[in-house]
Design a protein around this motif. Sequence first.
Motif, PDB file in Angstrom:
ATOM      1  N   SER A 188     -16.454  -6.757  11.683  1.00  0.00           N
ATOM      2  CA  SER A 188     -15.247  -5.948  11.545  1.00  0.00           C
ATOM      3  C   SER A 188     -15.149  -5.405  10.126  1.00  0.00           C
ATOM      4  CB  SER A 188     -14.000  -6.790  11.851  1.00  0.00           C
ATOM      5  OG  SER A 188     -12.823  -6.157  11.389  1.00  0.00           O
ATOM      6  N   LEU A 189     -15.221  -4.095   9.977  1.00  0.00           N
ATOM      7  CA  LEU A 189     -15.101  -3.514   8.635  1.00  0.00           C
ATOM      8  C   LEU A 189     -13.718  -3.747   8.055  1.00  0.00           C
ATOM      9  CD1 LEU A 189     -17.091  -0.169   9.039  1.00  0.00           C
ATOM     10  CD2 LEU A 189     -17.802  -2.255   7.846  1.00  0.00           C
ATOM     11  N   THR A 190     -12.705  -3.866   8.906  1.00  0.00           N
ATOM     12  CA  THR A 190     -11.359  -4.199   8.424  1.00  0.00           C
ATOM     13  C   THR A 190     -11.371  -5.576   7.777  1.00  0.00           C
ATOM     14  OG1 THR A 190     -10.290  -2.850  10.119  1.00  0.00           O
ATOM     15  CG2 THR A 190      -8.962  -4.583   9.111  1.00  0.00           C
ATOM     16  N   THR A 228     -20.058  -4.181  17.597  1.00  0.00           N
ATOM     17  CA  THR A 228     -19.040  -4.690  16.683  1.00  0.00           C
ATOM     18  C   THR A 228     -17.700  -4.018  16.976  1.00  0.00           C
ATOM     19  OG1 THR A 228     -19.358  -2.977  15.008  1.00  0.00           O
ATOM     20  CG2 THR A 228     -20.816  -4.910  14.894  1.00  0.00           C
ATOM     21  N   GLU A 229     -16.684  -4.472  16.274  1.00  0.00           N
ATOM     22  CA  GLU A 229     -15.357  -3.876  16.401  1.00  0.00           C
ATOM     23  C   GLU A 229     -15.384  -2.378  16.140  1.00  0.00           C
ATOM     24  OE1 GLU A 229     -11.742  -5.940  14.674  1.00  0.00           O
ATOM     25  OE2 GLU A 229     -11.897  -4.248  13.292  1.00  0.00           O
ATOM     26  N   ASP A 230     -16.317  -1.937  15.308  1.00  0.00           N
ATOM     27  CA  ASP A 230     -16.398  -0.527  14.917  1.00  0.00           C
ATOM     28  C   ASP A 230     -17.409   0.259  15.743  1.00  0.00           C
ATOM     29  OD1 ASP A 230     -14.622  -0.684  12.370  1.00  0.00           O
ATOM     30  OD2 ASP A 230     -16.051  -2.342  12.169  1.00  0.00           O
ATOM     31  N   GLY A 256     -25.004  -4.188  12.970  1.00  0.00           N
ATOM     32  CA  GLY A 256     -23.678  -4.151  12.362  1.00  0.00           C
ATOM     33  C   GLY A 256     -23.383  -5.353  11.491  1.00  0.00           C
ATOM     34  N   THR A 309     -19.990   3.096   7.260  1.00  0.00           N
ATOM     35  CA  THR A 309     -19.040   2.081   6.771  1.00  0.00           C
ATOM     36  C   THR A 309     -17.870   2.678   5.999  1.00  0.00           C
ATOM     37  OG1 THR A 309     -20.245   1.751   4.684  1.00  0.00           O
ATOM     38  CG2 THR A 309     -20.885   0.365   6.577  1.00  0.00           C
TER      39      THR A 309
END
Length: 296
Positions: free
Chosen positions: A76-78, A110-112, A119, A290
């Motif tokens: 998760s990039l967040t 992934t989430e993204d 990822g 990203t």
Amino acid sequence: MRKWTEADIPDQRGRIAVVTGANTGLGFETARALAEHGATVVLACRNPDKAADAAHRITQHVPSASIETAKLDLASLTSVRAAAETIRGRYDRIDLLINNAGVTGRSGTTEDGFEIQFGINHLGHFALTGLLLDRITASPAARIVTVSSIGHRFGRIDPGDPAAAIGNAYGKSKLANLLFTYELDRRLANTRATAVAAHPGGASTEVFRYSPAAFRLPNSAIARLFGRSPAMGALPTLRAATDPNATGSEYYGPAGLFEIQGYPTRVKSTSRSHDRQRQTRLWEVSEKLTGVCYPE
């Protein structure tokens, strides 16, 4: 050839180390050894409860250890951004960043929306490193160590589309780790930081826990056959991180046959990993995917 062991780790007192995936396996052993030698270690892990348990196990073994935890989900990039902000808020410099966490055999995204192994193993670490870079370059002698794998030899990356899901997904992600390391080290040329890579050989860890049994069981059997405990598997990472003679763009792995077992030494990666076109193109695409743009 002299065998490099944990006893060769120099005094790490006063140094701050961030280790991803530090609650188990190679990451745990890396964090433990650094703590034993005096470093303040941040266990950056997806599960806060497991991170707290790992911190407890280390302090039981090393009562004087200075251990912190930070929640980090590389899928998760967040979460990556939040973890970076947490770490930045605590420290004005980082001396060691160990990009250790990894996964293989896991399907999905992934989430993204990225293929999950690419990822987590590459893009998540690419983003985290970029978000912490000013803290890293503030250190008088920082190192960024990214853990690759023998499996990088089976990886293929299309220079035209580095994110394309082609071939062996795990091998691709591990090749990306090396392309990233070599490109990063060049970009750090005018700083006091260096980027180094390592691989554990045939270590018995939880990295294969999501793999099908037909893949997981033979790899675990090989690791047990050659006696590659997580502590032994962590030695190449520890040497890359702490050996005073290590320099940027080096790659460390076991010295034995096929780099499966043995004590850590400098090893070679494939010609594909040294392809400048692939390195530059992967970097450009990683920044785009990203949203993390490194300073020039």
